[in-house]
Design a protein around this motif. Structure first.
Motif, short mmCIF file in Angstrom:
data_model
loop_
_atom_site.label_atom_id
_atom_site.label_comp_id
_atom_site.label_asym_id
_atom_site.label_seq_id
_atom_site.Cartn_x
_atom_site.Cartn_y
_atom_site.Cartn_z
N ALA A 1 30.80 38.21 48.38
CA ALA A 1 30.29 39.45 48.97
C ALA A 1 31.44 40.39 49.33
O ALA A 1 31.35 41.61 49.11
N GLU A 2 32.52 39.85 49.86
CA GLU A 2 33.69 40.68 50.21
C GLU A 2 34.37 41.20 48.95
O GLU A 2 34.82 42.35 48.91
N TRP A 3 34.44 40.37 47.92
CA TRP A 3 35.03 40.80 46.65
C TRP A 3 34.23 41.96 46.07
O TRP A 3 34.81 42.93 45.58
N ASN A 4 32.91 41.87 46.13
CA ASN A 4 32.06 42.93 45.58
C ASN A 4 32.26 44.25 46.32
O ASN A 4 32.28 45.32 45.70
N VAL A 5 32.45 44.20 47.63
CA VAL A 5 32.73 45.41 48.41
C VAL A 5 34.05 46.03 47.94
O VAL A 5 34.15 47.25 47.72
N LEU A 6 35.05 45.20 47.76
CA LEU A 6 36.35 45.69 47.31
C LEU A 6 36.26 46.26 45.89
O LEU A 6 36.82 47.33 45.61
#
Length: 157
Positions: free
Chosen positions: A53-58
């Motif tokens: 989820a954090e990777w997708n935000v980045l």
């Protein structure tokens, strides 16, 4: 965004597997189904473990860059170099691919260090050197980075 807390020392076996410490595994429990992205750090000789989820935000931010600008295209290529999708197995182990082990100079003893919403994976000796770096006065760094940050609800800052 979930905040991850803690610094943990552990070991990597000859195959590059590490057993996540229980407190860290509990913090990452909500992300276990989605998996993780493991990549080289931009500024340090360590690895960064992103919950998906954090990777997708980045990546949403990175995808806004105009790829017809050479500098942007070069950045994207280098930023995503060596990126791997990884999972934590049923035993709570994470396999670090060989090329990333080499990049981070990981030997047997490692440190897993929270960095707000990701986990940094360091060779223990390199981690200790980065924390003890005499060229960086942490008090000056803290003042430079956080000295002008005021929370609107807290007039003491």
């Amino acid at each position: 965004m979930n905040t991850i807390v803690g610094t943990y020392e552990c070991k990597v076996d000859a195959k590059g597997r590490l057993l996540l410490p229980s407190p860290l595994k509990k913090q990452l429990a909500a992300s276990l189904q989605d998996g993780f992205v493991l990549k080289r750090s931009v500024f340090q000789p360590c690895l960064e473990l992103y919950p998906m989820a954090e990777w997708n935000v980045l990546m949403n931010k990175v995808n806004k860059l105009n790829r017809f600008v050479k500098k942007n295209n070069d950045f994207i290529r280098r930023f995503t170099a060596g990126v791997k999708v990884v999972e934590i197995d049923a035993l709570g182990r994470l396999l670090i691919p060989k090329d990333l082990v080499v990049f981070a100079s990981i030997s047997k003893d490692i440190v897993l260090s929270s960095a707000v919403n990701i986990v940094e994976i360091w060779d223990k000796d390199l981690y200790e050197k980065s924390i003890d770096d005499a060229t960086i006065d942490f008090a000056d760094l803290a003042e430079d980075v956080m000295g002008n940050v005021n929370d609107e609800n807290d007039e003491l800052s």
